[in-house]
Scaffold this motif. Structure first.
Motif, PDB file in Angstrom:
ATOM      1  N   SER A  69      -8.587   2.651   3.959  1.00 15.50           N
ATOM      2  CA  SER A  69      -7.937   1.761   4.576  1.00 15.50           C
ATOM      3  C   SER A  69      -7.807   1.778   6.068  1.00 15.50           C
ATOM      4  O   SER A  69      -7.396   0.944   6.675  1.00 15.50           O
ATOM      5  CB  SER A  69      -6.833   1.275   3.918  1.00 15.50           C
ATOM      6  N   THR A 101       1.406   5.843  -0.901  1.00 12.94           N
ATOM      7  CA  THR A 101       0.732   7.151  -0.979  1.00 12.94           C
ATOM      8  C   THR A 101       0.179   7.211  -2.494  1.00 12.94           C
ATOM      9  O   THR A 101       0.798   6.583  -3.382  1.00 12.94           O
ATOM     10  CB  THR A 101       1.820   8.279  -0.840  1.00 12.94           C
ATOM     11  N   THR A 143      -8.464   4.980  -2.914  1.00  7.20           N
ATOM     12  CA  THR A 143      -8.861   4.908  -1.596  1.00  7.20           C
ATOM     13  C   THR A 143      -8.518   6.088  -0.659  1.00  7.20           C
ATOM     14  O   THR A 143      -9.031   6.039   0.541  1.00  7.20           O
ATOM     15  CB  THR A 143      -7.799   3.788  -1.034  1.00  7.20           C
ATOM     16  N   CYS A 144      -8.376   7.057  -1.207  1.00  2.00           N
ATOM     17  CA  CYS A 144      -7.960   8.335  -0.348  1.00  2.00           C
ATOM     18  C   CYS A 144      -9.177   8.977  -0.211  1.00  2.00           C
ATOM     19  O   CYS A 144      -9.606   9.976  -1.051  1.00  2.00           O
ATOM     20  CB  CYS A 144      -6.944   9.437  -1.090  1.00  2.00           C
ATOM     21  N   THR A 145      -9.922   8.669   0.636  1.00  2.00           N
ATOM     22  CA  THR A 145     -11.180   9.499   0.957  1.00  2.00           C
ATOM     23  C   THR A 145     -11.660   9.674   2.611  1.00  2.00           C
ATOM     24  O   THR A 145     -11.018   8.779   3.160  1.00  2.00           O
ATOM     25  CB  THR A 145     -12.435   8.917   0.199  1.00  2.00           C
ATOM     26  N   GLU A 202       0.890  -1.047  -0.033  1.00  2.00           N
ATOM     27  CA  GLU A 202       0.104  -0.016   0.002  1.00  2.00           C
ATOM     28  C   GLU A 202       0.870   1.247   0.092  1.00  2.00           C
ATOM     29  O   GLU A 202       1.942   1.330   0.696  1.00  2.00           O
ATOM     30  CB  GLU A 202      -1.025  -0.097   1.290  1.00  2.00           C
ATOM     31  N   THR A 236      -3.515   5.781   7.680  1.00  2.00           N
ATOM     32  CA  THR A 236      -3.421   7.304   7.982  1.00  2.00           C
ATOM     33  C   THR A 236      -2.129   7.977   8.251  1.00  2.00           C
ATOM     34  O   THR A 236      -1.214   7.160   8.747  1.00  2.00           O
ATOM     35  CB  THR A 236      -4.611   8.095   8.927  1.00  2.00           C
ATOM     36  N   HIS A 250      -8.248  -2.942   1.070  1.00  4.67           N
ATOM     37  CA  HIS A 250      -7.023  -2.278   0.663  1.00  4.67           C
ATOM     38  C   HIS A 250      -6.099  -2.239   1.756  1.00  4.67           C
ATOM     39  O   HIS A 250      -5.387  -1.288   2.150  1.00  4.67           O
ATOM     40  CB  HIS A 250      -7.490  -0.785   0.629  1.00  4.67           C
ATOM     41  N   ARG A 295      -7.971   7.843   5.007  1.00  2.70           N
ATOM     42  CA  ARG A 295      -7.945   6.948   3.990  1.00  2.70           C
ATOM     43  C   ARG A 295      -9.011   5.834   4.487  1.00  2.70           C
ATOM     44  O   ARG A 295      -9.244   5.385   5.326  1.00  2.70           O
ATOM     45  CB  ARG A 295      -6.606   6.223   3.804  1.00  2.70           C
TER      46      ARG A 295
END
Length: 262
Positions: free
Chosen positions: A60, A12, A216-218, A10, A63, A153, A58
């Protein structure tokens, strides 16, 4: 065949002028190639040199706060080398994404990266053998198709999901080869082969991430639910056993053809 190591990293998500993907988590499972049973695992979060490149939120859960107390890559490099070196590497889109991230991380600390004795990239293999019957070939889509569960993720979970997806795909191909006139007629109009364009060679790090799975960035929340690894029940288990006993069978050769290349 040597032991299989299914792995996933995983990273950035590069933004603006930042084109580098920094590793945030590494996860791997050792799998016996004779019966496809997991025999070991390793997973760790990784703290990048610059914490500002990590998103504060994130899906997943990886963070900025989560990785702030994690070990650096240099701290875990020996363990990752031990589990990876001299084994067959297996993963989804690893040739273009995960493998380069491993090499970059070792180059950053001035060390030689582990070397595989072979690589099986399930994205490449399934594009040839399974086609578009499940839609696109992202891991989340394949898992949904086989009702394995949602993609989490997280490196270790995704590595295990990859193993289950391959088992299910191999089982379907085996069953179809056993009764081709019955089981494939309804699919003939839907099965296609995914081809790679020349433009694929210039994909950015961000684009390669999207090939592995959806963004996945939310800041939204995510409720994890366990994978249903018995989606096909007893039929899967019986067919899987038959797969292992038929080394020269056509569907198994189709699934692995051109995959064990350095």
């Amino acid at each position: 065949m040597g032991e299989l190591v299914f792995f996933d990293v995983e990273t950035t998500m590069p933004t603006g002028a930042e084109r580098r993907c920094w590793m945030l988590e590494f996860g791997a499972i050792l799998v016996c190639p004779k019966n496809l049973v997991e025999i070991g695992s390793y997973c760790t979060l990784i703290r990048p040199v610059d914490l500002s490149v990590v998103a504060p939120h994130r899906i997943s859960g990886i963070t900025r706060e989560a990785v702030s107390s994690a070990p650096s890559f240099e701290d875990v490099a020996d363990q990752i080398y031990k589990i990876m070196h001299g084994r067959v590497w297996v993963g989804h889109n690893i040739r273009r994404f995960d493998c380069p991230r491993i090499k970059e991380a070792y180059a950053d600390i001035g060390r030689s990266a582990p070397e595989p004795i072979g690589i099986i990239d399930s994205l490449n293999v399934l594009s040839q053998g399974f086609g578009r019957r499940a839609g696109d070939l992202k891991m989340a889509t394949l898992a949904s198709y086989f009702k394995i569960g949602p993609q989490k993720h997280r490196s270790l979970d995704d590595a295990r999901m990859n193993l289950e997806v391959i088992k299910h795909c191999a089982t379907v191909l085996f069953l179809e080869s056993s009764l081709p006139n019955i089981l494939t007629n309804n699919n003939n109009n839907n099965i296609g082969v995914v081809t790679r364009s020349k433009a694929a060679a210039t994909l950015t790090c961000r684009q390669e991430i999207s090939r592995k799975s959806p963004p996945t960035c939310t800041a939204t929340t995510h409720r994890a639910s366990p994978y249903n690894t018995r989606g096909l029940g007893k039929v899967v288990e019986k067919a899987k056993d038959a797969l292992h006993g038929a080394r020269g069978s056509r569907p198994l050769n189709t699934l692995l053809r051109h995959s064990l290349l350095r």
